[in-house]
Design a protein around this motif. Structure first.
Motif, mmCIF file in Angstrom:
data_model
loop_
_atom_site.group_PDB
_atom_site.id
_atom_site.type_symbol
_atom_site.label_atom_id
_atom_site.label_comp_id
_atom_site.label_asym_id
_atom_site.label_seq_id
_atom_site.Cartn_x
_atom_site.Cartn_y
_atom_site.Cartn_z
ATOM 1 N N THR A 134 -15.738 -2.051 12.640
ATOM 2 C CA THR A 134 -14.072 -2.027 12.621
ATOM 3 C C THR A 134 -13.586 -1.431 11.547
ATOM 4 O O THR A 134 -12.788 -0.867 11.300
ATOM 5 C CB THR A 134 -13.772 -3.410 12.691
ATOM 6 N N PRO B 133 -11.193 -2.331 21.531
ATOM 7 C CA PRO B 133 -10.165 -2.935 20.724
ATOM 8 C C PRO B 133 -9.764 -2.195 19.464
ATOM 9 O O PRO B 133 -8.718 -1.796 19.087
ATOM 10 C CB PRO B 133 -10.447 -4.335 20.321
ATOM 11 N N VAL C 101 -9.528 -8.828 13.353
ATOM 12 C CA VAL C 101 -10.294 -8.420 14.623
ATOM 13 C C VAL C 101 -11.683 -8.310 14.822
ATOM 14 O O VAL C 101 -12.132 -8.740 15.918
ATOM 15 C CB VAL C 101 -9.608 -6.981 14.876
ATOM 16 N N ILE D 150 -13.479 -9.666 18.215
ATOM 17 C CA ILE D 150 -14.427 -8.869 19.151
ATOM 18 C C ILE D 150 -15.916 -9.620 18.886
ATOM 19 O O ILE D 150 -16.562 -9.669 20.050
ATOM 20 C CB ILE D 150 -14.739 -7.569 18.365
#
Length: 196
Positions: free
Chosen positions: A91, A163, A186, A190
């Motif tokens: 991410t 995402p 996030v 996830i």
């Protein structure tokens, strides 16, 4: 590599560099064959020889930058040993990449690049296989070890990358997402979707 091959690669790189500069300055509408030939000094015939079409230039440019992104993501995954840390590394790496290369990221996430990728999905997947394989191997290993949910690999890939890609697209198009906050928060969301 022969001198002729070196010249060919240099010409292709010159076209791609000019195409990205044009895209950054003028958007998709400004990315025309005439604009590329004027900016690069490369003939239309040479562009057709190397890329087949204007769409081929766009696709090659998007795939080149996607390869760079995948290389950084895979490098980040190799720096951690656990699945949760890998989700966080992926991410962060992805979102920092789009921050550092917004013009290339806009092109990679554009409707035009999407359309070309869908049209040429099988061919592109094969061409990117060497770059995608380490991500698939990482997912497989952590699924088999029980660190990731026992879901099909394409589903795991989608639950993790979906995402992140969505946030990237929204930040690039609208700009109403705080990337630093997304990097902090996030990965945990996830993780909840892919943990066993």
């Amino acid at each position: 590599m022969s001198p002729k091959q070196q010249r060919g690669e240099a010409t292709a790189a010159q076209v791609l560099d000019c195409a990205l500069e044009l895209y950054a300055a003028r958007g998709e509408a400004g990315l025309t064959l005439n604009a590329i030939t004027s900016a690069s000094g490369v003939s239309a015939g040479s562009i057709y020889h190397h890329f087949g079409s204007l769409q081929g230039v766009v696709l090659a440019l998007a795939q080149s930058w996607l390869g760079r992104l995948l290389g950084e993501v895979v490098g980040a995954l190799h720096q951690v040993t656990d699945a949760r840390g890998g989700v966080r590394a992926l991410t962060e790496t992805y979102l920092r990449f789009i921050q550092e290369h917004p013009d290339a990221a806009r092109l990679m996430h554009s409707v035009t690049a999407d359309r070309e990728a869908i049209t040429n999905a099988r061919q592109l997947r094969g061409a990117q296989e060497a770059r995608i394989a380490p991500l698939a191997d990482w997912l497989h290993a952590h699924r088999e070890s029980g660190e990731l949910a026992a879901l099909p690999l394409p589903v795991l890939e989608s639950l993790i990358l979906g995402p992140v890609t969505g946030i990237a697209r929204r930040w690039l198009a609208v700009g109403d997402i705080d990337i630093e906050e997304a990097i902090r928060t996030v990965p945990d969301h996830i993780w909840r979707s892919v943990s066993p």
